[in-house]
Design an enzyme around this catalytic site. Structure first.
Site, PDB file in Angstrom:
ATOM      1  N   LEU A 151       0.866  -1.177   0.000  1.00  0.00           N
ATOM      2  CA  LEU A 151       0.000   0.000   0.000  1.00  0.00           C
ATOM      3  C   LEU A 151       0.899   1.222   0.000  1.00  0.00           C
ATOM      4  CD1 LEU A 151      -2.866  -0.389   2.653  1.00  0.00           C
ATOM      5  CD2 LEU A 151      -3.082  -0.421   0.171  1.00  0.00           C
ATOM      6  N   ASP A 152       0.473   2.281  -0.682  1.00  0.00           N
ATOM      7  CA  ASP A 152       1.217   3.540  -0.598  1.00  0.00           C
ATOM      8  C   ASP A 152       1.396   3.912   0.865  1.00  0.00           C
ATOM      9  OD1 ASP A 152       1.129   3.712  -3.324  1.00  0.00           O
ATOM     10  OD2 ASP A 152      -0.325   5.332  -3.418  1.00  0.00           O
ATOM     11  N   ARG A 153       2.487   4.587   1.139  1.00  0.00           N
ATOM     12  CA  ARG A 153       2.782   4.990   2.517  1.00  0.00           C
ATOM     13  C   ARG A 153       1.641   5.819   3.123  1.00  0.00           C
ATOM     14  NH1 ARG A 153       8.400   7.907   4.492  1.00  0.00           N
ATOM     15  NH2 ARG A 153       7.906   7.954   6.704  1.00  0.00           N
ATOM     16  N   HIS A 251      -0.030   4.161  -7.413  1.00  0.00           N
ATOM     17  CA  HIS A 251      -0.777   5.427  -7.328  1.00  0.00           C
ATOM     18  C   HIS A 251      -2.011   5.452  -8.244  1.00  0.00           C
ATOM     19  CE1 HIS A 251       3.235   7.563  -6.012  1.00  0.00           C
ATOM     20  NE2 HIS A 251       2.817   6.652  -5.142  1.00  0.00           N
TER      21      HIS A 251
END
Length: 324
Positions: A151-153, A251
């Site tokens: 997962l994106d930060r 993203h």
């Protein structure tokens, strides 16, 4: 686990000596970079890529790329690494370990699902000492934990970790299939989205900016990417949406939302700085409003269904309440 070829070099298991490791059958199909991360416990991902790029890692005597899929019996040369210098010197903070223990939303013999907080990277590297997987390994020493996906930060929500190699390979195969894993996100998009479902079928290309930062844009040169946005309710002139994605590009939701003309609230990379400032003042929103809420899939060839849920983070609920 891994079996070393009889010592042509230093002893297996000593990261400060050259060693050659034969790939066991249960690692067939694993990417070279992930195999190396398992062999060099504590080494940051950035170091592993550097070793591969520089040709210090060899597969069957030849250079190889990080994404190469290994076969059982391949011989991997692993160069000497000073992990005391390259890896993490200090264990993850106790506060982080306690927070992650409390954030586990599901666990069985094969899987562990975490409601990852925003601001925590999925894994360490690029100047980040401890990601979610490193902290979980510190929490569960001796368990062979592997990230199934990332997962994106800045995105909160479901992060799935495999406790068994068989579960990891089956889940990664499902991720490559269309519809193999149903993924549902919750997001606050800027402005008033039209009713109904809006689908974005737009290829995404990942580029690198100066300093190595990834930047994604819609481009014919990119990979096929498909997202579906549906308004659940409108709050304070913004649109609270369910997002379902059929591909899992870097993203993806953030870039597709901007492509629609309705960026994700709080997005400091692809969003609207002025609108984000207003939301900070009006609703106290100080982070990306994107949450991985649900994953649905089945293991054992469809015989073992899973439906995993992660509740919306409290700070996002508070922001919605303030928007009325």
């Amino acid at each position: 686990m891994s079996h070393s070829v009889p010592p042509r070099s230093g002893p297996a298991g000593d990261p400060e000596r050259v060693r050659t490791v034969r790939v066991p059958e249960d690692r067939e199909g694993q990417r070279l970079d992930n195999f190396l991360l398992g062999q060099l416990k504590g080494a940051p991902r950035s170091l592993v890529y550097k070793l591969v790029r520089s040709g210090q890692v060899r597969v069957n005597g030849g250079r190889a790329k990080a994404e190469r899929k290994l076969e059982a019996g391949d011989e991997v040369r692993i160069p000497p690494v000073r992990l005391g210098e390259a890896g993490d010197k200090a264990p993850p903070p106790k506060g982080l370990l306690a927070a992650l223990e409390a954030a586990i939303v599901f666990e069985d013999a094969r899987l562990l699902a975490l409601n990852k907080p925003s601001g925590l990277a999925s894994h360490g590297g690029s100047g980040i000492s401890h990601g979610a997987i490193e902290a979980l390994r510190a929490l569960r020493p001796g368990q062979p934990l592997e990230l199934v996906h990332r997962l994106d930060r800045d995105t909160s929500g479901l992060l799935v970790v495999a406790k068994k190699r068989s579960a990891l390979t089956e889940l990664q195969a499902l991720m490559r299939e269309d519809g193999g894993i149903a993924k549902r996100y919750l997001a606050l998009l800027l402005g008033r989205m039209p009713d109904g479902t809006m689908s974005v079928d737009a290829p995404l290309h990942v580029g690198l900016r100066q300093g190595g930062e990834r930047h994604v844009q819609v481009s014919p040169a990119g990979k096929p990417s498909l997202s579906h946005f549906r308004v659940l309710e409108r709050r304070g002139g913004q649109s609270y949406c369910e997002v379902r994605i059929e591909t899992g590009r870097t993203h993806q939701i953030r870039v597709h939302a901007r492509h629609l003309g309705h960026p994700v609230a709080g997005d400091d990379k692809y969003g609207d700085p002025e609108a984000n400032r207003r939301l900070r003042e009006q609703a106290g929103l100080r982070r990306l409003f994107l949450h991985a809420s649900t994953l649905e899939f089945a293991l054992d060839g469809g015989k073992a269904p899973y439906l995993l849920n992660a509740p919306l983070a409290p700070e996002l609920i508070e922001a919605l309440d303030r928007l009325g």
